[in-house]
Design a protein around this motif. Structure first.
Motif, PDB file in Angstrom:
ATOM      1  N   ALA A 123      15.248 -13.853  -8.274  1.00 19.03           N
ATOM      2  CA  ALA A 123      15.058 -12.122  -9.366  1.00 19.03           C
ATOM      3  C   ALA A 123      13.714 -12.361  -9.128  1.00 19.03           C
ATOM      4  CB  ALA A 123      15.914 -12.568 -10.226  1.00 19.03           C
ATOM      5  N   ILE A 124      12.695 -13.340  -8.967  1.00 18.50           N
ATOM      6  CA  ILE A 124      10.990 -12.564  -9.179  1.00 18.50           C
ATOM      7  C   ILE A 124      11.007 -12.112  -7.743  1.00 18.50           C
ATOM      8  CG2 ILE A 124       9.200 -13.693  -8.706  1.00 18.50           C
ATOM      9  CD1 ILE A 124       9.857 -15.671 -10.876  1.00 18.50           C
ATOM     10  N   GLN A 125      11.770 -12.324  -6.432  1.00 19.57           N
ATOM     11  CA  GLN A 125      11.483 -11.375  -5.153  1.00 19.57           C
ATOM     12  C   GLN A 125      12.059 -10.270  -4.972  1.00 19.57           C
ATOM     13  OE1 GLN A 125      12.421 -13.912  -1.403  1.00 19.57           O
ATOM     14  NE2 GLN A 125      12.651 -15.583  -2.696  1.00 19.57           N
ATOM     15  N   ASP A 126      13.086  -9.704  -5.407  1.00 24.38           N
ATOM     16  CA  ASP A 126      14.025  -8.656  -5.304  1.00 24.38           C
ATOM     17  C   ASP A 126      13.006  -7.619  -6.150  1.00 24.38           C
ATOM     18  OD1 ASP A 126      15.805  -9.724  -4.552  1.00 24.38           O
ATOM     19  OD2 ASP A 126      17.268  -9.758  -6.392  1.00 24.38           O
ATOM     20  N   TYR A 127      12.798  -8.796  -7.627  1.00 24.77           N
ATOM     21  CA  TYR A 127      11.517  -7.596  -8.625  1.00 24.77           C
ATOM     22  C   TYR A 127      10.245  -6.851  -7.846  1.00 24.77           C
ATOM     23  CZ  TYR A 127       8.033  -6.944 -11.934  1.00 24.77           C
ATOM     24  OH  TYR A 127       6.340  -5.697 -12.413  1.00 24.77           O
ATOM     25  N   LEU A 128       9.520  -8.276  -6.910  1.00 23.26           N
ATOM     26  CA  LEU A 128       9.090  -7.971  -5.785  1.00 23.26           C
ATOM     27  C   LEU A 128       8.767  -6.308  -5.098  1.00 23.26           C
ATOM     28  CD1 LEU A 128       5.590  -7.843  -6.074  1.00 23.26           C
ATOM     29  CD2 LEU A 128       5.740 -10.244  -3.995  1.00 23.26           C
ATOM     30  N   GLY A 129       9.803  -7.378  -4.458  1.00 20.97           N
ATOM     31  CA  GLY A 129      10.920  -6.099  -3.008  1.00 20.97           C
ATOM     32  C   GLY A 129      10.500  -4.009  -3.624  1.00 20.97           C
ATOM     33  N   ARG A 130      11.086  -4.485  -5.426  1.00 16.43           N
ATOM     34  CA  ARG A 130      11.310  -3.258  -5.813  1.00 16.43           C
ATOM     35  C   ARG A 130      10.435  -2.667  -6.271  1.00 16.43           C
ATOM     36  NH1 ARG A 130      15.747  -5.707  -8.778  1.00 16.43           N
ATOM     37  NH2 ARG A 130      13.630  -5.860 -11.055  1.00 16.43           N
ATOM     38  N   MET A 131       9.197  -2.858  -6.325  1.00 19.90           N
ATOM     39  CA  MET A 131       7.685  -3.065  -7.339  1.00 19.90           C
ATOM     40  C   MET A 131       7.321  -2.589  -6.409  1.00 19.90           C
ATOM     41  SD  MET A 131       7.856  -2.759 -10.229  1.00 19.90           S
ATOM     42  CE  MET A 131      10.023  -3.163 -10.236  1.00 19.90           C
ATOM     43  N   LEU A 132       7.288  -3.085  -4.660  1.00 23.32           N
ATOM     44  CA  LEU A 132       6.055  -3.059  -3.476  1.00 23.32           C
ATOM     45  C   LEU A 132       6.904  -1.260  -2.802  1.00 23.32           C
ATOM     46  CD1 LEU A 132       5.769  -6.593  -1.965  1.00 23.32           C
ATOM     47  CD2 LEU A 132       4.634  -4.925  -3.231  1.00 23.32           C
ATOM     48  N   ALA A 133       7.805  -1.377  -3.646  1.00 19.50           N
ATOM     49  CA  ALA A 133       8.900   0.453  -2.357  1.00 19.50           C
ATOM     50  C   ALA A 133       8.170   1.623  -3.847  1.00 19.50           C
ATOM     51  CB  ALA A 133      10.197   0.549  -3.221  1.00 19.50           C
ATOM     52  N   ARG A 134       7.637   1.245  -4.419  1.00 14.52           N
ATOM     53  CA  ARG A 134       6.310   2.233  -5.400  1.00 14.52           C
ATOM     54  C   ARG A 134       5.433   3.386  -4.039  1.00 14.52           C
ATOM     55  NH1 ARG A 134       8.374   2.385 -10.639  1.00 14.52           N
ATOM     56  NH2 ARG A 134       6.569   4.264 -11.272  1.00 14.52           N
ATOM     57  N   PRO A 135       5.174   3.886  -4.514  1.00 17.37           N
ATOM     58  CA  PRO A 135       4.363   4.529  -3.097  1.00 17.37           C
ATOM     59  C   PRO A 135       2.808   4.061  -4.013  1.00 17.37           C
ATOM     60  CG  PRO A 135       6.185   6.833  -3.797  1.00 17.37           C
ATOM     61  CD  PRO A 135       6.249   5.151  -4.648  1.00 17.37           C
ATOM     62  N   ALA A 136       2.791   4.620  -4.961  1.00 15.73           N
ATOM     63  CA  ALA A 136       1.149   4.057  -6.070  1.00 15.73           C
ATOM     64  C   ALA A 136       1.092   2.462  -5.266  1.00 15.73           C
ATOM     65  CB  ALA A 136       1.019   4.262  -6.975  1.00 15.73           C
ATOM     66  N   VAL A 137       1.669   1.755  -5.662  1.00 16.90           N
ATOM     67  CA  VAL A 137       1.778   0.132  -5.530  1.00 16.90           C
ATOM     68  C   VAL A 137       1.764  -0.222  -3.745  1.00 16.90           C
ATOM     69  CG1 VAL A 137       3.018  -1.955  -5.423  1.00 16.90           C
ATOM     70  CG2 VAL A 137       3.030  -0.462  -7.872  1.00 16.90           C
TER      71      VAL A 137
END
Ligand code: GSH
Length: 205
Positions: free
Chosen positions: A178-192
């Motif tokens: 669940a943490i890995q999925d979250y991080l993956g979603r966050m890393l897909a944000r252009p600003a991030v």
């Protein structure tokens, strides 16, 4: 213009992410937190931050603000349309502060700092692992049921958490799916993504 004193890939990355998400133009001044000098000019950093820590933010009136939680909320409040923090005084704003404190005290200082500090001995590392065994399942359970720490909206608490998780990922920590999925979603944000790419380049990692 705001000026962020930062160190590449340190926790000040969260402030860069927040500024970028908010579309706020800022000056970025790199600090060597070991020597407590500004990297480019060699000027002393301690007069700007008594603990010699990043993030430190110079505001437009020339005053200085430190501590992730305060700096991140300040940035969020400068750009209300970006919705990086719920409005002050609302129940949701206290939840934001809850998660900023969770990341700051339960993850940053109790786990990440101890794992990466060259001063950590076996006892300190064992303490960090023990704290992680308690805190990370709480986080994983929360993230399994929500796209962001505060529900539908990305907030500055996510910016801070992304940094902490990135560092845990660099270390030998097994992160819950669940943490890995979250991080993956966050890393897909252009600003991030762009903020991390820039700081990785600057840090040479
Ligand atoms: N309590 C501070 C801690 C900030 C912090 O630990 N910054 C680190 C980089 S991630 C730093 O500047 N370390 C240098 C030092 O403590 O001497 C906050 O929450 O902002």
């Amino acid at each position: 213009m705001l000026e962020l004193y930062f160190r590449p890939m340190a926790c000040s990355l969260a402030s860069r992410i927040a500024l970028t998400e908010a579309g706020i133009e800022a000056r970025y001044t790199e600090v060597d937190v070991t020597t407590k000098k500004l990297t480019e000019s060699g000027a002393d950093f301690l007069p700007l931050s008594a603990l010699g820590q990043v993030p430190t933010l110079r505001l437009e009136d020339r005053s200085l603000l430190s501590e992730n939680s305060a700096v991140l909320q300040y940035i969020a409040d400068r750009a209300p349309n970006a919705k990086l923090a719920p409005p002050s005084g609302t129940a949701e704003r206290y939840l934001l502060q809850q998660w900023l404190s969770f990341v700051g005290s339960e993850m940053h200082k109790s786990i990440v700092y101890l794992i990466f500090s060259p001063d950590s001995n076996e006892g300190a590392l064992a303490f960090a692992r023990k704290r992680a065994e308690k805190s990370l399942p709480v986080l994983a359970k929360h993230l399994a049921g929500t796209p962001h720490l505060l529900g539908e909206s990305f907030t500055v608490a996510d910016a801070y958490l992304i940094w902490a998780l990135l560092l845990l990922r660099f270390s030998a920590f097994e992160l819950d799916p669940a943490i890995q999925d979250y991080l993956g979603r966050m890393l897909a944000r252009p600003a991030v993504r762009d903020s991390i790419a820039l700081e990785r380049r600057l840090s040479g990692r």
